[in-house]
Write a protein that holds these residues in place. Structure first.
Motif, PDB file in Angstrom:
ATOM      1  N   LEU A 186       0.822  -1.210   0.000  1.00 52.99           N
ATOM      2  CA  LEU A 186       0.000   0.000   0.000  1.00 52.99           C
ATOM      3  C   LEU A 186       0.856   1.258   0.000  1.00 52.99           C
ATOM      4  O   LEU A 186       0.500   2.266  -0.609  1.00 52.99           O
ATOM      5  N   LEU A 187       1.999   1.204   0.695  1.00 48.86           N
ATOM      6  CA  LEU A 187       2.879   2.370   0.768  1.00 48.86           C
ATOM      7  C   LEU A 187       3.782   2.495  -0.451  1.00 48.86           C
ATOM      8  O   LEU A 187       4.475   3.498  -0.603  1.00 48.86           O
ATOM      9  N   GLY A 188       3.787   1.491  -1.315  1.00 49.19           N
ATOM     10  CA  GLY A 188       4.626   1.538  -2.503  1.00 49.19           C
ATOM     11  C   GLY A 188       6.066   1.172  -2.226  1.00 49.19           C
ATOM     12  O   GLY A 188       6.972   1.656  -2.908  1.00 49.19           O
ATOM     13  N   MET A 189       6.289   0.293  -1.246  1.00 44.59           N
ATOM     14  CA  MET A 189       7.644  -0.117  -0.872  1.00 44.59           C
ATOM     15  C   MET A 189       7.982  -1.453  -1.523  1.00 44.59           C
ATOM     16  O   MET A 189       7.089  -2.256  -1.806  1.00 44.59           O
ATOM     17  N   PRO A 190       9.272  -1.723  -1.742  1.00 41.26           N
ATOM     18  CA  PRO A 190       9.661  -3.036  -2.261  1.00 41.26           C
ATOM     19  C   PRO A 190       9.250  -4.134  -1.284  1.00 41.26           C
ATOM     20  O   PRO A 190       9.409  -4.006  -0.075  1.00 41.26           O
ATOM     21  N   LEU A 222      11.968   4.609   5.318  1.00 42.10           N
ATOM     22  CA  LEU A 222      10.902   5.524   4.911  1.00 42.10           C
ATOM     23  C   LEU A 222      11.472   6.807   4.316  1.00 42.10           C
ATOM     24  O   LEU A 222      10.869   7.395   3.404  1.00 42.10           O
ATOM     25  N   ARG A 223      12.607   7.256   4.812  1.00 43.10           N
ATOM     26  CA  ARG A 223      13.245   8.458   4.270  1.00 43.10           C
ATOM     27  C   ARG A 223      13.579   8.239   2.783  1.00 43.10           C
ATOM     28  O   ARG A 223      13.321   9.112   1.935  1.00 43.10           O
ATOM     29  N   LYS A 224      14.137   7.100   2.469  1.00 40.29           N
ATOM     30  CA  LYS A 224      14.467   6.779   1.074  1.00 40.29           C
ATOM     31  C   LYS A 224      13.199   6.653   0.234  1.00 40.29           C
ATOM     32  O   LYS A 224      13.174   7.069  -0.935  1.00 40.29           O
ATOM     33  N   LEU A 225      12.169   6.088   0.837  1.00 39.87           N
ATOM     34  CA  LEU A 225      10.910   5.930   0.114  1.00 39.87           C
ATOM     35  C   LEU A 225      10.322   7.287  -0.263  1.00 39.87           C
ATOM     36  O   LEU A 225       9.893   7.489  -1.412  1.00 39.87           O
ATOM     37  N   VAL A 226      10.294   8.212   0.683  1.00 42.27           N
ATOM     38  CA  VAL A 226       9.733   9.534   0.413  1.00 42.27           C
ATOM     39  C   VAL A 226      10.527  10.250  -0.673  1.00 42.27           C
ATOM     40  O   VAL A 226       9.957  10.868  -1.577  1.00 42.27           O
ATOM     41  N   ALA A 231      10.252  12.136  -6.311  1.00 45.87           N
ATOM     42  CA  ALA A 231      10.793  12.263  -7.667  1.00 45.87           C
ATOM     43  C   ALA A 231       9.956  11.501  -8.689  1.00 45.87           C
ATOM     44  O   ALA A 231       9.772  11.957  -9.825  1.00 45.87           O
ATOM     45  N   GLU A 232       9.440  10.333  -8.288  1.00 48.54           N
ATOM     46  CA  GLU A 232       8.698   9.486  -9.213  1.00 48.54           C
ATOM     47  C   GLU A 232       7.438   8.962  -8.527  1.00 48.54           C
ATOM     48  O   GLU A 232       7.383   7.815  -8.092  1.00 48.54           O
ATOM     49  N   PRO A 233       6.385   9.782  -8.439  1.00 52.33           N
ATOM     50  CA  PRO A 233       5.153   9.348  -7.773  1.00 52.33           C
ATOM     51  C   PRO A 233       4.433   8.252  -8.552  1.00 52.33           C
ATOM     52  O   PRO A 233       4.502   8.203  -9.788  1.00 52.33           O
ATOM     53  N   THR A 234       3.786   7.373  -7.807  1.00 50.65           N
ATOM     54  CA  THR A 234       2.969   6.317  -8.410  1.00 50.65           C
ATOM     55  C   THR A 234       1.638   6.271  -7.660  1.00 50.65           C
ATOM     56  O   THR A 234       1.377   7.090  -6.787  1.00 50.65           O
ATOM     57  N   ALA A 235       0.795   5.293  -7.988  1.00 55.65           N
ATOM     58  CA  ALA A 235      -0.528   5.200  -7.362  1.00 55.65           C
ATOM     59  C   ALA A 235      -0.427   4.433  -6.054  1.00 55.65           C
ATOM     60  O   ALA A 235      -0.750   3.245  -5.973  1.00 55.65           O
ATOM     61  N   ALA A 246      -2.584  19.674   1.431  1.00 54.00           N
ATOM     62  CA  ALA A 246      -2.120  20.167   2.730  1.00 54.00           C
ATOM     63  C   ALA A 246      -0.648  20.553   2.702  1.00 54.00           C
ATOM     64  O   ALA A 246      -0.181  21.294   3.568  1.00 54.00           O
ATOM     65  N   GLY A 247       0.086  20.072   1.691  1.00 56.35           N
ATOM     66  CA  GLY A 247       1.475  20.467   1.523  1.00 56.35           C
ATOM     67  C   GLY A 247       2.399  19.989   2.619  1.00 56.35           C
ATOM     68  O   GLY A 247       3.215  20.763   3.144  1.00 56.35           O
ATOM     69  N   LEU A 248       2.341  18.711   2.965  1.00 54.35           N
ATOM     70  CA  LEU A 248       3.211  18.169   4.005  1.00 54.35           C
ATOM     71  C   LEU A 248       4.673  18.190   3.551  1.00 54.35           C
ATOM     72  O   LEU A 248       4.980  17.929   2.381  1.00 54.35           O
ATOM     73  N   THR A 249       5.559  18.513   4.478  1.00 58.29           N
ATOM     74  CA  THR A 249       6.994  18.444   4.192  1.00 58.29           C
ATOM     75  C   THR A 249       7.409  16.980   4.105  1.00 58.29           C
ATOM     76  O   THR A 249       6.680  16.086   4.542  1.00 58.29           O
ATOM     77  N   ASP A 250       8.596  16.738   3.572  1.00 61.69           N
ATOM     78  CA  ASP A 250       9.077  15.364   3.491  1.00 61.69           C
ATOM     79  C   ASP A 250       9.176  14.736   4.875  1.00 61.69           C
ATOM     80  O   ASP A 250       8.875  13.549   5.053  1.00 61.69           O
TER      81      ASP A 250
END
Length: 478
Positions: A186-190, A222-226, A231-235, A246-250
């Motif tokens: 769900l989070l888009g992680m490997p 999670l830092r690497k994931l963000v 850079a390359e957003p997905t669904a 809301a413009g959350l910071t990294d």
């Protein structure tokens, strides 16, 4: 849920807790205040809650680790009152008098879960609305049917690892892994991160000597994931959180991903293990199932009433002098929401032993503006995963007596340490069947199950048949 703080010291769990006076609470006479930690609390927390209720009513003065005074809220209505009135009972831990007085140093065992952090669980008002709104909107975009398809695939993968052996520990080999596999997707992680994250998450929650190192592993992952998703957003949930208006910071995105990941893991792993235990041991469940009156979602809901994933939540602080259930609460006092105790309150549940059908008014996910936003996601992972497991292994049974089951208890959580089972050995699914999630999942659970033929050992049909149909057949034949 409150999580260990990113900046907690590595030696936090090694130093002895300071001994603090309990003068902030009204005296109870000889014997002093009851501790919410130690052998009694760990062995039988529900029994302890009921004794406190008998002695003090719906709100009881207690001691937390290090003999820090607090109030345990036992009543159902009182828990809702606290959860729904942030003007009186805030989530901002900076209000805690014991912390202001220096009694909760960085080395204190409670510091990792009470030290203020810039995340929604420590905020009220507009800041909470900004952070929580981003989470709610991102969760709303999740395809619930897609969750069930993926969970079916992951459950089959886990079953394939032990199905030929005829025995397994369903806590360590199933319940702990399935939620993390689902959440990483769900989070888009490997997917490869899942086993390491399971170990790190459990280590963090236990508060071991390596908890801070485990937390750093989660943070760095999670830092690497963000960075990658920026850079390359997905669904996926991470990308949706990043792009939210809301413009959350990294850093805000990273910390809220950590909150969602760890909280979802702990609650869902406990829910799966406790529901499986109920399937194997609870006569109410088997009797209702044989009569066609209880489905698996019903069983999940029953467990949320009887054995909620979090038994308490430490995390409300009085903003002013006030009164609750006849107890005089002082400004800066800490309050502990007694979720498990509230669910057994006879005011709203006159017969705690009676099965509950179709009632979701329990407090397993807390209440008010801080109620868990991912409750339906957790339910979907739990009932879909258990359904897939019991379809594959319909003759699952406990390998030990129920009295031999052991639990690990902490202030907020009580979970099975193991759930050993036995079953007829079966072959792993062929590759084409193990990935056929679409065919493996129905659109909905039937209301009244029918009795089908039971699959022969080693053969699992690709067309989905609900596990409870097989179980009913076994019950009737027996």
């Amino acid at each position: 849920m409150t999580l260990p703080n990113e900046h907690s010291r590595a030696d936090a769990t090694l130093a002895p807790p300071p001994q603090c006076p309990a003068s902030a609470l009204a005296p109870l006479g000889p014997g002093g205040l009851t501790r919410l930690y130690g052998p009694e609390a760990e062995k039988d927390p529900m029994g302890l809650y009921e004794r406190l209720r008998e002695q003090h009513g719906q709100v009881a003065p207690v001691l937390l680790t290090g003999d820090l005074p607090a109030w345990l809220v036992l009543g159902y209505r009182e828990n809702l009152d606290v959860a729904r009135t942030p003007s009186r009972f805030s989530r901002d831990s900076r209000l805690w008098r014991e912390s202001k007085d220096g009694r909760v140093p960085p080395t204190h065992p409670l510091a990792p879960i009470t030290t203020w952090q810039p995340i929604c669980v420590f905020a009220d008002g507009q800041q909470h609305e900004r952070w929580r709104g981003a989470i709610n909107d991102s969760i709303a975009r999740i395809d619930k049917r897609g969750i069930r398809r993926n969970v079916t695939v992951y459950a089959n993968q886990l079953v394939d690892r032990f199905c030929a052996k005829g025995q397994a520990d369903l806590v360590h080999q199933f319940a702990e892994h399935l939620p993390m596999m689902a959440m990483t997707q769900l989070l888009g992680m490997p997917e490869a991160y899942s086993p390491q994250l399971v170990n790190a998450a459990r280590d963090m929650i236990k508060g071991t000597a390596t908890a801070v190192a485990s937390n750093e592993f989660v943070q760095e992952t999670l830092r690497k994931l963000v960075t990658r998703k920026r850079a390359e957003p997905t669904a996926d949930f991470t990308s949706w959180l990043i792009e939210h208006p809301a413009g959350l910071t990294d850093d805000e995105v990273q910390q809220h991903l950590r909150l969602v990941l760890i909280a979802a893991f702990e609650t869902t792993a406990n829910l799966i293990a406790n529901t499986l235990k109920m399937v194997f041991t609870d006569v109410r469940f088997r009797a209702s199932l044989a009569g066609g009156h209880m489905t698996l979602p019903d069983a999940v809901e029953q467990v949320l009433w009887d054995e909620p994933p979090f038994i308490t939540i430490l995390g409300r602080w009085a903003t002013q002098d006030t009164e609750l259930a006849g107890q005089r609460i002082k400004s800066g006092d800490a309050l502990v929401l007694g979720l498990a105790a509230a669910n057994m309150d006879t005011v709203i549940r006159p017969d705690p032993d009676a099965p509950i059908h179709g009632n979701r008014s329990h407090l397993a996910f807390s209440g008010g503006q801080h109620e868990c936003p991912g409750a339906d996601v957790g339910r979907a992972i739990a009932d879909t995963g258990i359904d897939a497991l019991l379809l594959r292994l319909p003759d699952l049974a406990l390998a030990i007596d129920e009295s031999e089951l052991k639990y690990h208890s902490s202030l907020m959580s009580r979970h099975l340490t193991a759930l050993p089972v036995k079953f007829t050995p079966r072959s792993p699914l062929p590759p084409e069947d193990s990935v056929d999630a679409e065919a493996a999942l129905p659109d909905a659970h039937p209301e009244r199950p029918e009795q089908p033929a039971i699959p022969a050992p080693g053969k699992v049909p690709t067309a989905r048949r609900s596990w409870w149909r097989s179980l009913i057949g076994l019950l009737r034949r027996g």
